[in-house]
Write an enzyme that holds these catalytic residues in place. Structure first.
Site, mmCIF file in Angstrom:
data_model
loop_
_atom_site.group_PDB
_atom_site.id
_atom_site.type_symbol
_atom_site.label_atom_id
_atom_site.label_comp_id
_atom_site.label_asym_id
_atom_site.label_seq_id
_atom_site.Cartn_x
_atom_site.Cartn_y
_atom_site.Cartn_z
ATOM 1 C CG ASP A 168 38.421 -1.043 31.306
ATOM 2 O OD1 ASP A 168 38.751 -0.206 30.429
ATOM 3 O OD2 ASP A 168 38.725 -0.932 32.502
ATOM 4 C CG ASP A 212 38.241 4.212 29.788
ATOM 5 O OD1 ASP A 212 37.905 3.011 29.806
ATOM 6 O OD2 ASP A 212 38.343 4.915 30.809
#
Ligand code: NAG
Ligand code: NAG
Ligand code: NAG
Ligand code: NAG
Ligand code: NAG
Ligand code: NAG
Length: 317
Positions: A283, A79
Site C-alpha cells: 500500500d 495508491d
C-alpha cells in the site's frame, strides 16, 4: 492557521518520539516535484516517465499529475491499494472538506476544453472518510512537459469529501489508483489506458521510496532535523541503479490490489512473524503497517526496545 497547527502538533510529536518518521517539507512549486527524465528519446513516443515523490505533512508520498486543456496541476497520492482515481472539484459541496482553503487548486472543469461530463455518480470510502461526486473524462498527463497525453481518461470529480477523523481539508487534490482495473469504480485506471494507448516503453511501473535527512527552519527559531521522504514513481521501467541485489518475483494471489504470499522470513529478536506464511498487500499511500495483532505487538515491542519512548507505529487490522 491550520498549517501552523499541524506543524506545531508534529513538532511536539517528534520531541516525544525518537523515531522521527514525520517529515516536514513544504512543496512550493510543481517544478521541484516533477522531473521527467530528459535523457529520454523524445522522437520515440513510448517512454519512461519519472515522477519525483516527496512525503509531506500527512506522511504519505505525493507527486503531481495534470489534467485538462490547458493542463491543470494536482498534487496526488499514488495508491497501490486501490484502483480508483479522483480529483477534488472546484464545484465542490461547500460544507465538506473538499471545498476548504485549497479550493483554488481544485479541478475546474469549465476551464478545460477537453472535459467530457457524465451523470454517473461515484462513492468511495476510505477508513470512514467518504468521497463522492461524478465521473468525467478528460486528457491527463503524468509528465511535466505534458507531451504524453492519456486520451479519454475517466476519473471521479469529487464534489464532496466527508472526513470522519480530521474534518479539515486534505493537503492534496486527489488520488491515482494503481490497482487492477477489475476492481475500479471510477473507470479504467490511468496506467491501463497508458499501456493500451502505447504510451509506455514496457507495461510496468516501479516505486522507489527513501528517507533522507533534511534541515528545516520553522516559525522563528525552531531548528530541527527530521527525516523526510523522497522517491520516484517510474512508469514504463525499473531503474536498477536504485536498488542492490536482485528483485524477488512473487505471484499476485488476488487480483484487485497487489496481494501476495509473504514467507515466514521476518525475524525480530526471538520472534518470527508470519510463521505459516501470510498474505500481504503493498500500500503505497499508507504510512502505517497493518497486520495480525500478535505480529503488530511484536513489532511495537521491538520498536520500543530500540527507541524506548516511542508510542508504537501500528494499527491492528
Ligand atoms: C515559493 O514560490 C513563490 C512563487 O513562485 C516565490 O515567490 C517564493 O519565494 C517561493 N518560496 C520559497 C520558500 O521558495
Ligand atoms: C529515437 O527513437 C527513434 C524512433 O524509435 C529512433 O529511430 C532513433 O534512432 C532514436 N534516437 C536515438 C538517439 O536513440
Ligand atoms: C452538506 O449539505 C448537504 C446538502 O446540502 C447535506 O445533504 C449533507 O448532509 C451536508 N453534510 C454535512 C457534513 O453537513
Ligand atoms: C445529465 O443530466 C442532466 C439533467 O438530468 C441532463 O440535462 C444532461 O444532458 C445529462 N448529461 C449527460 C452527459 O448525460
Ligand atoms: C477518445 O474518445 C473519442 C470519442 O469517443 C474517440 O474518437 C477517440 O478515438 C478516443 N481516443 C482514444 C485514444 O481512445
Ligand atoms: C507463480 O505461479 C506459477 C504458476 O502458477 C508457478 O509456476 C511459479 O513457480 C510461481 N512463482 C512463484 C515465485 O511462486
Amino acid at each position: 492557521m491550520f498549517q501552523l497547527f499541524v506543524a506545531v502538533a508534529i513538532l511536539s510529536m517528534l520531541i516525544n518520539a525518537e523515531l522521527q518518521r514525520t517529515p516536514l517539507y513544504e512543496t512550493n512549486s510543481t517544478q521541484r516535484s516533477i522531473d521527467i527524465d530528459h535523457q529520454q528519446n523524445y522522437s520515440d513516443k513510448r517512454r519512461i516517465i519519472r515522477i519525483k515523490l516527496r512525503d509531506d505533512h500527512e506522511n504519505s508520498f505525493f507527486g503531481y499529475i495534470s489534467i485538462g486543456s490547458f493542463p491543470q496541476y494536482f498534487k496526488v497520492l499514488f495508491d497501490t491499494s486501490s484502483s480508483n482515481s479522483w480529483i477534488l472539484s472546484k464545484n465542490c459541496r461547500s460544507n465538506t472538506s473538499a471545498c476548504n482553503s485549497e479550493l483554488k487548486k481544485n479541478y475546474g472543469n469549465s476551464q478545460s476544453t477537453t472535459y467530457i461530463p457524465s451523470n454517473t455518480s461515484f462513492d468511495i470510502e476510505y477508513d470512514g472518510d467518504t468521497i463522492s461526486g461524478y465521473l468525467c473524462t478528460d486528457v491527463a498527463y503524468f509528465d511535466f512537459s505534458s507531451l504524453i497525453a492519456i486520451q479519454n481518461q475517466t476519473f471521479g470529480e469529487a464534489i464532496s469529501y466527508e472526513r470522519r477523523k480530521f474534518p479539515f481539508s486534505p493537503n492534496y487534490q486527489g488520488v491515482v489508483g494503481m490497482g487492477y482495473s477489475t476492481s475500479a469504480i471510477t473507470g479504467i485506471p490511468f496506467l491501463n489506458n497508458m499501456v493500451q494507448q502505447g504510451l509506455l516503453l514496457r507495461p510496468v511501473f516501479s516505486i522507489y521510496m527513501k528517507r533522507e535527512y533534511v534541515f528545516l527552519v520553522y516559525a522563528t527559531c525552531v531548528y530541527i532535523n527530521v527525516f523526510s521522504g523522497i522517491g520516484e514513481l517510474i512508469l514504463g521501467d525499473i531503474d536498477s541503479s536504485l536498488y542492490v541485489g536482485k528483485l524477488t518475483n512473487v505471484n499476485v494471489t488476488r487480483k484487485g490490489y497487489w496481494q501476495f504470499n509473504m514467507k515466514s522470513t521476518v525475524q525480530l529478536g526471538n520472534n518470527i512473524l508470519c510463521e505459516n506464511d501470510c498474505q500481504a498487500i503493498i500500500d503505497s499511500s499508507n504510512p502505517r503497517i497493518s497486520g495480525p495483532p500478535s505480529a503488530i505487538a511484536v513489532i511495537n515491542k521491538y520498536i520500543r526496545t530500540i527507541s524506548p519512548n516511542n508510542p508504537g507505529i501500528v494499527s491492528n487490522r
